[in-house]
Enzyme design. Sequence first.
Site, mmCIF file in Angstrom:
data_model
loop_
_atom_site.group_PDB
_atom_site.id
_atom_site.type_symbol
_atom_site.label_atom_id
_atom_site.label_comp_id
_atom_site.label_asym_id
_atom_site.label_seq_id
_atom_site.Cartn_x
_atom_site.Cartn_y
_atom_site.Cartn_z
ATOM 1 N N CYS A 106 -9.472 -23.207 -35.013
ATOM 2 C CA CYS A 106 -9.201 -22.809 -33.636
ATOM 3 C C CYS A 106 -7.510 -22.675 -33.180
ATOM 4 C CB CYS A 106 -10.126 -23.291 -32.528
ATOM 5 S SG CYS A 106 -9.780 -25.175 -32.647
ATOM 6 N N ARG B 287 -9.590 -24.494 -17.679
ATOM 7 C CA ARG B 287 -9.600 -25.697 -18.835
ATOM 8 C C ARG B 287 -9.587 -26.871 -18.034
ATOM 9 N NH1 ARG B 287 -6.246 -25.675 -24.378
ATOM 10 N NH2 ARG B 287 -7.999 -23.996 -24.557
ATOM 11 N N HIS C 99 -16.353 -24.624 -25.598
ATOM 12 C CA HIS C 99 -15.269 -23.862 -25.778
ATOM 13 C C HIS C 99 -15.701 -22.358 -26.174
ATOM 14 C CE1 HIS C 99 -11.094 -22.574 -25.866
ATOM 15 N NE2 HIS C 99 -10.650 -23.243 -27.097
ATOM 16 N N ARG D 108 -8.217 -13.873 -30.019
ATOM 17 C CA ARG D 108 -8.541 -14.303 -28.662
ATOM 18 C C ARG D 108 -8.390 -13.296 -27.611
ATOM 19 N NH1 ARG D 108 -8.127 -19.915 -28.272
ATOM 20 N NH2 ARG D 108 -9.554 -19.627 -26.297
ATOM 21 N N GLN E 236 -13.332 -19.457 -27.367
ATOM 22 C CA GLN E 236 -12.998 -19.630 -28.731
ATOM 23 C C GLN E 236 -14.009 -19.242 -29.592
ATOM 24 O OE1 GLN E 236 -10.043 -21.221 -30.056
ATOM 25 N NE2 GLN E 236 -10.687 -20.068 -31.732
HETATM 26 N N1 CP Z 1 -7.481 -22.655 -29.760
HETATM 27 C C1 CP Z 1 -7.010 -22.771 -28.425
HETATM 28 O O1 CP Z 1 -7.823 -22.936 -27.416
HETATM 29 O O2 CP Z 1 -5.793 -23.047 -28.254
HETATM 30 P P1 CP Z 1 -4.828 -23.581 -27.137
HETATM 31 O O3 CP Z 1 -5.423 -25.022 -26.838
HETATM 32 O O4 CP Z 1 -3.343 -23.253 -27.422
HETATM 33 O O5 CP Z 1 -5.281 -22.571 -25.860
HETATM 34 N N1 NVA Z 2 -11.292 -29.626 -30.105
HETATM 35 C C1 NVA Z 2 -9.854 -29.327 -29.578
HETATM 36 C C2 NVA Z 2 -9.818 -27.850 -29.467
HETATM 37 C C3 NVA Z 2 -8.481 -27.451 -28.844
HETATM 38 C C4 NVA Z 2 -8.257 -26.030 -28.977
HETATM 39 C C5 NVA Z 2 -9.561 -30.184 -28.261
HETATM 40 O O1 NVA Z 2 -10.375 -29.975 -27.405
HETATM 41 O O2 NVA Z 2 -8.496 -30.667 -28.066
#
Ligand code: CP
Ligand code: NVA
Length: 310
Positions: free
Chosen positions: A269, A107, A134, A297, A137
């Site tokens: 999400c 990430r 993402h 997830r 997700q």
């Molecule tokens: N939705 C999601 O990716 O959650 P986190 O940022 O907690 O991993």
């Molecule tokens: N769009 C958000 C998603 C978090 C899971 C971000 O990138 O922060």
Amino acid sequence: MQNLKGRDFITLADFSPEELRQLLDFAHYLKQQQKMGLACRPLTGRTLAMLFHKHSTRTRVSFAVGMYQLGGQALYLGADELQLGRGETAADTARVLSRYVDAILIRTYSHELVKELAAAADVPVINGLTDLTHPTQALADFFTLEEKKGRLAGLKLAYVGDGNNVAHSLLIGAAKLGVNISLACPPGYEPQGEIVAMAREAAAKSGTAVAVGTDPREAVAGADAVYTDVWTSMGQEAESAARRTAFAAYQVNAALMARAKPDALFLHCLPCHRGEEVTAEVVDGPQSAVFDEAENRLHAHKAILAAVMR
Ligand code: CP
Ligand code: NVA
């Protein structure tokens, strides 16, 4: 059954509709097995390295727990604590990690960094969120939609808010999986044109519609599910005041939900901000499926891990 062993999972665009279908079917199977208390451990002895440049609750924990449930183990690596944070290249990091582990989850901010890592790695690289996409997700989201509605083909998914990483992956996934998707984003916050074009190309093949506009009421009209995400994504904190103004008319509240089908789901999400992109009434209300979505997830990630790891 297509063989996905050794494949990276960087964007849904890299997968055919049949391959995505197979991953969804596998996720349904793994969830059923887990609910019946049946162990499924195809990854015994395997290790997943998890590199995080950004915060995470769901992605981090569900991938780690998914690995344990599949018989393997996960190693959390704060990316800034690695030599990567002191100038070692992504390519060298990938080559070295490939000698120890069986897959790498990352990430980070830059989508290019993930591609660079994947190009040098000998093991599959999984994108756990970048500024652009993402995909893990979105796979879990379509899994949730299918589980709740009994099908995907012909459904209408409305997305209200920022044309961000989550919106991008939903656009590509919807078009590939036969879901009509309708976005409403404030001017200046639309999804990237290249991603919309890619989604439209896939939609032409699957016979679905991709609509991108600015009117939330129009986007949610007759929708089977209404999705939103935070107004300020990770890394955009300096813009949060301007974004709160720009997105003020894009809150998912009861009045907006009333424009969707009466049995429409609310999806997010997470994490969410009650009173900003969604009201507490909606996210904590009877149409909300956000915690099942979060649970899913785990099942979707297990399907990805077991499919791509050798
Ligand atoms: N939705 C999601 O990716 O959650 P986190 O940022 O907690 O991993
Ligand atoms: N769009 C958000 C998603 C978090 C899971 C971000 O990138 O922060």
